[in-house]
Motif scaffolding. Structure first.
Motif, PDB file in Angstrom:
ATOM      1  N   GLU A  72     -51.883  42.920  30.719  1.00 25.88           N
ATOM      2  CA  GLU A  72     -51.707  44.148  31.504  1.00 25.88           C
ATOM      3  C   GLU A  72     -50.865  43.881  32.751  1.00 25.88           C
ATOM      4  O   GLU A  72     -50.003  44.677  33.106  1.00 25.88           O
ATOM      5  CB  GLU A  72     -53.070  44.736  31.889  1.00 25.88           C
ATOM      6  N   LEU A  73     -51.111  42.765  33.411  1.00 28.77           N
ATOM      7  CA  LEU A  73     -50.313  42.416  34.586  1.00 28.77           C
ATOM      8  C   LEU A  73     -48.852  42.175  34.199  1.00 28.77           C
ATOM      9  O   LEU A  73     -47.932  42.572  34.914  1.00 28.77           O
ATOM     10  CB  LEU A  73     -50.902  41.189  35.284  1.00 28.77           C
ATOM     11  N   GLN A  74     -48.637  41.553  33.037  1.00 26.88           N
ATOM     12  CA  GLN A  74     -47.276  41.305  32.569  1.00 26.88           C
ATOM     13  C   GLN A  74     -46.544  42.614  32.302  1.00 26.88           C
ATOM     14  O   GLN A  74     -45.348  42.734  32.593  1.00 26.88           O
ATOM     15  CB  GLN A  74     -47.291  40.424  31.312  1.00 26.88           C
ATOM     16  N   LYS A  75     -47.236  43.616  31.782  1.00 31.07           N
ATOM     17  CA  LYS A  75     -46.617  44.935  31.572  1.00 31.07           C
ATOM     18  C   LYS A  75     -46.092  45.486  32.893  1.00 31.07           C
ATOM     19  O   LYS A  75     -44.995  46.041  32.956  1.00 31.07           O
ATOM     20  CB  LYS A  75     -47.630  45.925  30.979  1.00 31.07           C
ATOM     21  N   GLY A  76     -46.882  45.340  33.946  1.00 33.26           N
ATOM     22  CA  GLY A  76     -46.466  45.819  35.259  1.00 33.26           C
ATOM     23  C   GLY A  76     -45.260  45.064  35.785  1.00 33.26           C
ATOM     24  O   GLY A  76     -44.318  45.657  36.315  1.00 33.26           O
ATOM     25  N   LEU A  77     -45.272  43.737  35.626  1.00 35.13           N
ATOM     26  CA  LEU A  77     -44.144  42.920  36.072  1.00 35.13           C
ATOM     27  C   LEU A  77     -42.875  43.273  35.299  1.00 35.13           C
ATOM     28  O   LEU A  77     -41.795  43.416  35.877  1.00 35.13           O
ATOM     29  CB  LEU A  77     -44.470  41.432  35.910  1.00 35.13           C
ATOM     30  N   ASP A  78     -43.007  43.431  33.971  1.00 31.90           N
ATOM     31  CA  ASP A  78     -41.849  43.797  33.145  1.00 31.90           C
ATOM     32  C   ASP A  78     -41.292  45.148  33.566  1.00 31.90           C
ATOM     33  O   ASP A  78     -40.080  45.344  33.618  1.00 31.90           O
ATOM     34  CB  ASP A  78     -42.230  43.823  31.667  1.00 31.90           C
ATOM     35  N   SER A  79     -42.179  46.077  33.865  1.00 26.67           N
ATOM     36  CA  SER A  79     -41.758  47.409  34.296  1.00 26.67           C
ATOM     37  C   SER A  79     -40.976  47.328  35.604  1.00 26.67           C
ATOM     38  O   SER A  79     -39.940  47.974  35.766  1.00 26.67           O
ATOM     39  CB  SER A  79     -42.984  48.309  34.460  1.00 26.67           C
ATOM     40  N   MET A  80     -41.454  46.501  36.539  1.00 24.93           N
ATOM     41  CA  MET A  80     -40.753  46.352  37.827  1.00 24.93           C
ATOM     42  C   MET A  80     -39.403  45.670  37.632  1.00 24.93           C
ATOM     43  O   MET A  80     -38.410  46.040  38.249  1.00 24.93           O
ATOM     44  CB  MET A  80     -41.620  45.572  38.817  1.00 24.93           C
ATOM     45  N   LYS A  81     -39.337  44.668  36.744  1.00 23.69           N
ATOM     46  CA  LYS A  81     -38.069  43.980  36.472  1.00 23.69           C
ATOM     47  C   LYS A  81     -37.037  44.939  35.880  1.00 23.69           C
ATOM     48  O   LYS A  81     -35.849  44.793  36.110  1.00 23.69           O
ATOM     49  CB  LYS A  81     -38.294  42.803  35.519  1.00 23.69           C
ATOM     50  N   ASN A  82     -37.516  45.897  35.103  1.00 23.43           N
ATOM     51  CA  ASN A  82     -36.634  46.894  34.496  1.00 23.43           C
ATOM     52  C   ASN A  82     -36.389  48.074  35.436  1.00 23.43           C
ATOM     53  O   ASN A  82     -35.883  49.105  35.021  1.00 23.43           O
ATOM     54  CB  ASN A  82     -37.210  47.393  33.166  1.00 23.43           C
ATOM     55  N   GLU A  83     -36.801  47.910  36.688  1.00 26.01           N
ATOM     56  CA  GLU A  83     -36.640  48.917  37.730  1.00 26.01           C
ATOM     57  C   GLU A  83     -37.297  50.245  37.369  1.00 26.01           C
ATOM     58  O   GLU A  83     -36.827  51.312  37.747  1.00 26.01           O
ATOM     59  CB  GLU A  83     -35.158  49.109  38.072  1.00 26.01           C
ATOM     60  N   ARG A  84     -38.378  50.163  36.615  1.00 24.83           N
ATOM     61  CA  ARG A  84     -39.129  51.379  36.304  1.00 24.83           C
ATOM     62  C   ARG A  84     -40.365  51.383  37.171  1.00 24.83           C
ATOM     63  O   ARG A  84     -41.314  50.654  36.923  1.00 24.83           O
ATOM     64  CB  ARG A  84     -39.505  51.433  34.833  1.00 24.83           C
ATOM     65  N   LEU A  85     -40.327  52.163  38.226  1.00 20.50           N
ATOM     66  CA  LEU A  85     -41.461  52.286  39.128  1.00 20.50           C
ATOM     67  C   LEU A  85     -42.049  53.677  38.974  1.00 20.50           C
ATOM     68  O   LEU A  85     -41.338  54.646  38.724  1.00 20.50           O
ATOM     69  CB  LEU A  85     -41.011  52.036  40.567  1.00 20.50           C
ATOM     70  N   TYR A  86     -43.354  53.787  39.108  1.00 20.15           N
ATOM     71  CA  TYR A  86     -44.052  55.052  38.926  1.00 20.15           C
ATOM     72  C   TYR A  86     -44.607  55.540  40.257  1.00 20.15           C
ATOM     73  O   TYR A  86     -45.190  54.757  41.015  1.00 20.15           O
ATOM     74  CB  TYR A  86     -45.203  54.895  37.925  1.00 20.15           C
ATOM     75  N   SER A  87     -44.476  56.829  40.490  1.00 21.72           N
ATOM     76  CA  SER A  87     -45.067  57.417  41.694  1.00 21.72           C
ATOM     77  C   SER A  87     -46.565  57.598  41.453  1.00 21.72           C
ATOM     78  O   SER A  87     -47.018  57.625  40.301  1.00 21.72           O
ATOM     79  CB  SER A  87     -44.422  58.777  41.982  1.00 21.72           C
ATOM     80  N   PRO A  88     -47.333  57.762  42.520  1.00 20.12           N
ATOM     81  CA  PRO A  88     -48.770  58.027  42.335  1.00 20.12           C
ATOM     82  C   PRO A  88     -49.024  59.263  41.463  1.00 20.12           C
ATOM     83  O   PRO A  88     -49.951  59.268  40.654  1.00 20.12           O
ATOM     84  CB  PRO A  88     -49.282  58.226  43.761  1.00 20.12           C
TER      85      PRO A  88
END
Length: 101
Positions: A72-88
């Motif tokens: 699950e943590l890796q999913k978050g890191l991969d998302s940030m590396k791909n510049e996909r950030l989510y708003s609240p």
């Protein structure tokens, strides 16, 4: 008389009793209720109500194995590396859709 067929079903005795008490109060016979159900199935081309599994509940971190938490943590890191950030608000919407909360 209309051409009719019998429908046989085995159901829980208490469920049958409870349902028939309600149908009686409504002035509807069990046969009429089944006829109505079948008519609605034909009209809606499916069940006349939503039939789905209950919403999944999120798993608490304490209930995860080390491997599950790492994934699950890796999913978050991969998302940030791909510049996909989510708003609240986006996260709230995803939780509402996936978990019904």
């Amino acid at each position: 008389m209309a051409n009719t067929s019998a429908v046989y079903a085995r159901i829980d005795t208490q469920l049958k009793k409870n349902a028939e008490e309600i149908l009686s109060q409504l002035g509807i016979t069990p046969s009429s209720a089944i006829q109505m159900l079948y008519s609605q199935i034909v009209l809606s081309r499916g069940l006349p109500f939503e039939a789905r599994l209950p919403a999944r509940k999120p798993v608490a971190i304490g209930g995860m194995t080390r491997e599950q938490l790492d994934a699950e943590l890796q999913k978050g890191l991969d998302s940030m590396k791909n510049e996909r950030l989510y708003s609240p608000d986006e996260i709230d919407a995803m939780f509402a859709e996936e978990f019904g909360i």
